[in-house]
Design a protein around this motif. Structure first.
Motif, PDB file in Angstrom:
ATOM      1  N   ALA A 211       0.855  -1.347   0.046  1.00  0.00           N
ATOM      2  CA  ALA A 211       0.092  -0.192  -0.306  1.00  0.00           C
ATOM      3  C   ALA A 211       1.245   1.396  -0.175  1.00  0.00           C
ATOM      4  N   GLY A 212       1.928   0.936   0.283  1.00  0.00           N
ATOM      5  CA  GLY A 212       3.050   2.187   0.993  1.00  0.00           C
ATOM      6  C   GLY A 212       3.455   2.452  -0.204  1.00  0.00           C
ATOM      7  N   ARG A 213       3.763   1.878  -0.960  1.00  0.00           N
ATOM      8  CA  ARG A 213       4.226   2.160  -2.442  1.00  0.00           C
ATOM      9  C   ARG A 213       3.326   2.201  -3.644  1.00  0.00           C
TER      10      ARG A 213
ATOM     11  N   VAL B 283       1.908   3.563   9.158  1.00  0.00           N
ATOM     12  CA  VAL B 283       2.179   4.363   8.930  1.00  0.00           C
ATOM     13  C   VAL B 283       4.263   4.245   8.724  1.00  0.00           C
ATOM     14  N   GLU B 284       4.844   3.403   9.504  1.00  0.00           N
ATOM     15  CA  GLU B 284       5.977   2.865   9.467  1.00  0.00           C
ATOM     16  C   GLU B 284       6.649   2.451   8.439  1.00  0.00           C
ATOM     17  N   ILE B 285       5.261   1.355   8.353  1.00  0.00           N
ATOM     18  CA  ILE B 285       6.034   0.079   7.140  1.00  0.00           C
ATOM     19  C   ILE B 285       5.332   0.555   6.240  1.00  0.00           C
ATOM     20  N   ALA B 286       3.740   1.220   6.182  1.00  0.00           N
ATOM     21  CA  ALA B 286       4.156   1.788   4.525  1.00  0.00           C
ATOM     22  C   ALA B 286       5.070   3.007   4.151  1.00  0.00           C
ATOM     23  N   VAL B 287       5.666   3.515   4.720  1.00  0.00           N
ATOM     24  CA  VAL B 287       6.468   4.541   4.852  1.00  0.00           C
ATOM     25  C   VAL B 287       7.998   4.034   4.260  1.00  0.00           C
ATOM     26  N   GLN B 288       7.776   3.300   4.793  1.00  0.00           N
ATOM     27  CA  GLN B 288       9.425   1.965   4.867  1.00  0.00           C
ATOM     28  C   GLN B 288       9.009   1.359   2.616  1.00  0.00           C
ATOM     29  N   GLY B 289       7.576   1.117   2.736  1.00  0.00           N
ATOM     30  CA  GLY B 289       7.737   0.744   0.985  1.00  0.00           C
ATOM     31  C   GLY B 289       7.539   1.637   0.622  1.00  0.00           C
ATOM     32  N   ALA B 290       7.325   2.945   1.243  1.00  0.00           N
ATOM     33  CA  ALA B 290       7.108   3.894  -0.112  1.00  0.00           C
ATOM     34  C   ALA B 290       8.712   4.091  -0.431  1.00  0.00           C
ATOM     35  N   SER B 291       9.367   4.263   0.151  1.00  0.00           N
ATOM     36  CA  SER B 291      10.828   4.523   0.501  1.00  0.00           C
ATOM     37  C   SER B 291      11.334   3.731  -0.149  1.00  0.00           C
ATOM     38  N   THR B 292      11.010   2.279   0.006  1.00  0.00           N
ATOM     39  CA  THR B 292      11.804   1.474  -1.005  1.00  0.00           C
ATOM     40  C   THR B 292      11.233   1.213  -2.439  1.00  0.00           C
ATOM     41  N   SER B 293      10.060   1.739  -2.998  1.00  0.00           N
ATOM     42  CA  SER B 293       9.903   1.772  -4.480  1.00  0.00           C
ATOM     43  C   SER B 293      10.598   2.268  -4.790  1.00  0.00           C
TER      44      SER B 293
END
Ligand code: FES
Length: 65
Positions: free
Chosen positions: A17-19, A51-61
């Motif tokens: 979802a973060g991605r 939120v923390e996990i989603a932000v990690q996903g977003a930064s990974t992408s």
């Protein structure tokens, strides 16, 4: 690992979802149906973890691009 047992939501679901750009608490609550019928509300209370996990996903992408 499961982050919401009521809805069977895993960390990788939240990362995904973060991605997709879903990183705000209201977006995550709406996307995963938190605080709706049948939910205990425990994970909605700990939405900062989502939120923390989603932000990690977003930064990974952004690294992968
Ligand atoms: S653990 Fe997520 S609503 Fe119960």
């Amino acid at each position: 690992m499961y982050v919401c047992l009521c809805n069977g939501i895993t960390e990788s679901d939240v990362r995904e979802a973060g991605r997709a750009g879903c990183v705000m608490p209201c977006q995550l609550k709406s996307k995963f149906g938190l605080k709706q019928n049948g939910c205990c509300g425990r994970c909605a209370k700990n939405i900062h973890e989502f939120v923390e996990i989603a932000v990690q996903g977003a930064s990974t992408s952004s690294v992968e691009r």
